[in-house]
Design an enzyme around this catalytic site. Structure first.
Site, PDB file in Angstrom:
ATOM      1  N   LEU A   1      -8.992  -7.064   5.677  1.00  0.00           N
ATOM      2  CA  LEU A   1      -8.749  -6.549   4.327  1.00  0.00           C
ATOM      3  C   LEU A   1      -9.883  -7.027   3.423  1.00  0.00           C
ATOM      4  CD1 LEU A   1      -4.891  -7.287   4.116  1.00  0.00           C
ATOM      5  CD2 LEU A   1      -5.991  -5.054   4.459  1.00  0.00           C
TER       6      LEU A   1
ATOM      7  N   GLU B   1       1.847  -8.538  -2.784  1.00  0.00           N
ATOM      8  CA  GLU B   1       1.574  -7.193  -2.241  1.00  0.00           C
ATOM      9  C   GLU B   1       1.921  -7.171  -0.755  1.00  0.00           C
ATOM     10  OE1 GLU B   1       0.618  -3.543  -1.241  1.00  0.00           O
ATOM     11  OE2 GLU B   1      -0.499  -5.117  -0.219  1.00  0.00           O
TER      12      GLU B   1
HETATM   13  N1  FOL Z   1      -0.373  -1.688   3.131  1.00  0.00           N
HETATM   14  C1  FOL Z   1      -0.296  -2.448   2.041  1.00  0.00           C
HETATM   15  N2  FOL Z   1       0.362  -1.990   0.963  1.00  0.00           N
HETATM   16  N3  FOL Z   1      -0.836  -3.663   1.991  1.00  0.00           N
HETATM   17  C2  FOL Z   1      -1.504  -4.168   3.054  1.00  0.00           C
HETATM   18  O1  FOL Z   1      -2.014  -5.301   2.972  1.00  0.00           O
HETATM   19  C3  FOL Z   1      -1.608  -3.417   4.238  1.00  0.00           C
HETATM   20  N4  FOL Z   1      -2.242  -3.904   5.352  1.00  0.00           N
HETATM   21  C4  FOL Z   1      -2.285  -3.148   6.427  1.00  0.00           C
HETATM   22  C5  FOL Z   1      -1.713  -1.875   6.422  1.00  0.00           C
HETATM   23  N5  FOL Z   1      -1.092  -1.386   5.348  1.00  0.00           N
HETATM   24  C6  FOL Z   1      -1.017  -2.160   4.242  1.00  0.00           C
HETATM   25  C7  FOL Z   1      -2.957  -3.637   7.675  1.00  0.00           C
HETATM   26  N6  FOL Z   1      -3.231  -5.056   7.677  1.00  0.00           N
HETATM   27  C8  FOL Z   1      -0.313  -8.007   8.085  1.00  0.00           C
HETATM   28  C9  FOL Z   1      -1.659  -8.355   8.028  1.00  0.00           C
HETATM   29  C10 FOL Z   1      -2.612  -7.351   7.888  1.00  0.00           C
HETATM   30  C11 FOL Z   1      -2.237  -6.013   7.823  1.00  0.00           C
HETATM   31  C12 FOL Z   1      -0.893  -5.698   7.868  1.00  0.00           C
HETATM   32  C13 FOL Z   1       0.069  -6.703   8.001  1.00  0.00           C
HETATM   33  C14 FOL Z   1       0.713  -9.085   8.224  1.00  0.00           C
HETATM   34  O2  FOL Z   1       0.421 -10.188   8.650  1.00  0.00           O
HETATM   35  N7  FOL Z   1       1.968  -8.795   7.832  1.00  0.00           N
HETATM   36  C15 FOL Z   1       3.132  -9.673   7.913  1.00  0.00           C
HETATM   37  C16 FOL Z   1       3.346 -10.423   6.617  1.00  0.00           C
HETATM   38  C17 FOL Z   1       2.675 -11.731   6.625  1.00  0.00           C
HETATM   39  C18 FOL Z   1       2.922 -12.481   5.318  1.00  0.00           C
HETATM   40  O3  FOL Z   1       4.074 -12.534   4.849  1.00  0.00           O
HETATM   41  O4  FOL Z   1       1.945 -13.000   4.768  1.00  0.00           O
HETATM   42  C19 FOL Z   1       4.362  -8.807   8.105  1.00  0.00           C
HETATM   43  O5  FOL Z   1       5.354  -9.359   8.596  1.00  0.00           O
HETATM   44  O6  FOL Z   1       4.336  -7.626   7.737  1.00  0.00           O
END
Ligand code: FOL
Length: 217
Positions: free
Chosen positions: A26, A34
């Protein structure tokens, strides 16, 4: 009962040029509220699936991978062609590998015949640019949950559709181009199942706004 297989794209992009990524990750850091919104919205309900490209899978911190509480489907042309197999230990053990978006959707259509299983809920496409582009080429892509990032970041990857920018007017004037409209805050809230803040959000000094767009045709 099982809802129709419609795709919702989830993306955070810069307002100026729809930038979504830089150097394999990102473009920003520390947009914690977010990211929390992304996690809540993609998890809410039962048996949701998230579809992503291999580079996006690689970009997720290993401790968050597979994304918990969601059926993760990863796409790469180097995966075995044909209908994906459930991983050993069942479809929630880790993730499912598909060689194309089409075979991923075929796999989900099969799974959805059995209600109450992972993959029978909402289907979210979470990037990156190549997978968003493939999804936007399908009539199944109905909706975009867009987080519009007001600050500028240097990006090398871009969302392949201009939503709410002046260039979109020209694109929409073209014959056959799907038309995208921004939905109201109330419609957005009703679809995601939580309140949508009216004001501009700030995380770590970066301003952004939550939006929902729908394809009308
Ligand atoms: N859409 C939006 N609105 N924001 C984003 O940051 C996003 N990112 C992606 C796709 N659509 C998005 C792709 N990149 C995680 C990390 C990178 C990523 C998507 C998800 C991730 O680690 N998600 C965890 C949350 C971790 C936390 O709480 O910090 C999850 O459980 O979804």
């Amino acid at each position: 009962s099982t809802p129709p297989l419609e795709l919702t794209l989830v993306v955070a992009a810069t307002a100026r040029d729809m930038g979504i990524g830089a150097n394999g990750g990102l473009p920003w850091t520390g947009l914690r509220k977010e990211m929390a919104y992304f996690a809540r919205v993609t998890k809410r309900g039962d048996g949701n699936a998230v579809i992503m490209g291999r580079k996006t899978w690689d970009s997720i911190p290993p401790k968050f991978r597979p994304l918990r509480g969601r059926l993760n489907i990863v796409i790469s042309r180097s995966f075995v062609p044909g209908l994906p197999k459930d991983p050993a230990g069942g479809p929630d053990a880790s993730h499912v590998e598909a060689s194309s978006l089409e075979t991923a959707l075929e796999y989900l259509r099969q799974r959805r015949k059995a209600a109450g299983t992972p993959g029978s809920g909402r289907v979210f496409v979470i990037g990156g640019a190549q997978i968003y582009a493939a999804a936007l080429g399908l009539a199944d892509a109905r909706r975009v949950l867009l987080t519009r990032i007001m600050s500028d970041f240097s990006c090398d990857t871009f969302f392949p559709l201009a939503l709410g920018s002046p260039t979109n007017a020209a694109a929409e004037a073209m014959a056959d181009a799907p038309k995208w409209v921004q939905r109201s805050r109330a419609e957005h809230a009703a679809w995601i199942g939580e309140e949508v803040p009216e004001d501009v959000q700030t995380d770590n000094g970066t301003e952004y706004e939550f939006q929902m767009w729908e394809r009308v045709d």
